[in-house]
Each structure stands twice: as structure tokens, then as C-alpha cells.
Write a protein that holds these residues in place. Structure first.
Motif, PDB file in Angstrom:
ATOM      1  N   TYR A 162       0.852  -1.174   0.000  1.00 23.72           N
ATOM      2  CA  TYR A 162       0.000   0.000   0.000  1.00 23.72           C
ATOM      3  C   TYR A 162       0.904   1.246   0.000  1.00 23.72           C
ATOM      4  CZ  TYR A 162      -4.121  -2.729   1.457  1.00 23.72           C
ATOM      5  OH  TYR A 162      -5.167  -3.623   1.528  1.00 23.72           O
ATOM      6  N   GLN A 213       0.638   5.716   0.981  1.00 21.06           N
ATOM      7  CA  GLN A 213      -0.165   6.852   1.427  1.00 21.06           C
ATOM      8  C   GLN A 213       0.621   8.127   1.215  1.00 21.06           C
ATOM      9  OE1 GLN A 213      -1.647   6.619   5.466  1.00 21.06           O
ATOM     10  NE2 GLN A 213      -3.286   8.049   4.982  1.00 21.06           N
ATOM     11  N   LYS A 243      -3.703  12.285   1.508  1.00 17.33           N
ATOM     12  CA  LYS A 243      -4.511  11.343   0.746  1.00 17.33           C
ATOM     13  C   LYS A 243      -4.746  10.064   1.540  1.00 17.33           C
ATOM     14  CE  LYS A 243      -3.174  12.904  -3.866  1.00 17.33           C
ATOM     15  NZ  LYS A 243      -2.720  12.474  -5.216  1.00 17.33           N
ATOM     16  N   GLN A 244      -5.759   9.319   1.094  1.00 19.43           N
ATOM     17  CA  GLN A 244      -6.044   8.043   1.739  1.00 19.43           C
ATOM     18  C   GLN A 244      -5.026   6.992   1.305  1.00 19.43           C
ATOM     19  OE1 GLN A 244     -10.159   7.088   0.802  1.00 19.43           O
ATOM     20  NE2 GLN A 244     -10.848   8.007   2.718  1.00 19.43           N
ATOM     21  N   ARG A 245      -4.847   6.006   2.150  1.00 19.45           N
ATOM     22  CA  ARG A 245      -3.970   4.896   1.815  1.00 19.45           C
ATOM     23  C   ARG A 245      -4.586   4.124   0.649  1.00 19.45           C
ATOM     24  NH1 ARG A 245      -1.525   1.326   6.658  1.00 19.45           N
ATOM     25  NH2 ARG A 245      -1.069   3.470   7.267  1.00 19.45           N
ATOM     26  N   GLU A 246      -3.754   3.781  -0.335  1.00 24.89           N
ATOM     27  CA  GLU A 246      -4.261   3.045  -1.494  1.00 24.89           C
ATOM     28  C   GLU A 246      -3.483   1.754  -1.700  1.00 24.89           C
ATOM     29  OE1 GLU A 246      -3.752   4.516  -5.461  1.00 24.89           O
ATOM     30  OE2 GLU A 246      -1.785   5.418  -5.035  1.00 24.89           O
ATOM     31  N   ALA A 278       5.328   8.850  -1.554  1.00 24.37           N
ATOM     32  CA  ALA A 278       4.412   8.384  -0.514  1.00 24.37           C
ATOM     33  C   ALA A 278       5.178   7.557   0.508  1.00 24.37           C
ATOM     34  CB  ALA A 278       3.299   7.532  -1.122  1.00 24.37           C
TER      35      ALA A 278
END
Length: 122
Positions: free
Chosen positions: A37, A39, A43-46, A91
Motif C-alpha cells: 500500500y 499513502q 490522501k487516503q492509503r491506497e 508516498a
């Protein structure tokens, strides 16, 4: 003690490459499935990439063709090879071991590493 530890982050120029490692320790026999993942600030964790027990892989659209997830079963380590890096790849990258087998305890689920910073900048 069972741990998942990422390494390999740092500063890289646009267009460069970086390889992240995710090592599981603590009497681990095998990693079954794992994910990477990321982040970015604000922003949101993707979910970036996944590898299944059968070595099937999946990627989010923005990294397809540039990132490769793989594993070394002998080392209980999962990798994320990142090529053609872009500033928007900046990120904190997290390894998530979905499931792994501990010799003493048995199956363990949903372990996270502490994260490693990747910064893409000139």
C-alpha cells in the motif's frame, strides 16, 4: 516475536528505480499472500500491488507496467520493484502480509510494517 519490516525507501530522481523489501521474521515458515500500500500526504492509503499464494499479481492502474511485486520464499521476503518513478509516486509505502504461517503459533493474518518513505524529486 513476529515482525514485518520494510526497507529500501529513499530519495530518487524522476525516471529512476527503487526496490522495496518486506521481510517477515519470527519463526515464519511461509508468507501466503501480501500487499503493498502507499499513502501520500493528505490522501487516503491506497492498494498498489498484491501477490497471492499462487503468485498471481495485481496492480493499481497508475503503476501497471512500471511496478513489479515478487517474493523470495526462502527469505520470507516480498519485494516491490519500482521503475520509471514519477513525482506522484511519492508516498509512505507499507507492506501488508495478508497471511503467513508461524511454526509455533500457526496461521497469522493481517500484519503491517512500519512504512518506508519514497520521495521522487529532482
Amino acid at each position: 516475536q513476529v515482525q514485518v519490516v520494510e526497507s529500501g525507501g529513499g530519495l530518487v530522481q524522476p525516471g529512476g528505480s527503487q526496490r522495496l523489501s518486506c521481510a517477515a521474521s519470527g519463526s515464519i515458515f511461509t508468507i501466503n499472500a501480501a500487499n503493498w500500500y502507499r499513502q501520500a500526504p493528505g490522501k487516503q492509503r491506497e492498494l498498489v500491488a498484491t501477490i497471492s499464494s499462487g503468485d498471481s499479481t495485481n496492480y493499481t492502474a497508475s503503476v501497471k507496467g512500471r511496478f513489479t511485486i515478487s517474493r523470495d520464499n526462502a527469505k520470507n521476503t516480498v519485494y516491490l520493484q519500482m521503475n520509471s518513478l514519477k513525482p506522484e509516486d511519492t508516498a509512505v509505502y507499507y507492506c501488508n502480509v495478508d497471511s503467513m504461517y508461524n511454526i509455533e503459533i500457526g496461521w497469522l493474518f493481517d500484519y503491517w510494517g512500519q512504512g518506508t518513505q519514497v520521495t521522487v524529486s529532482s
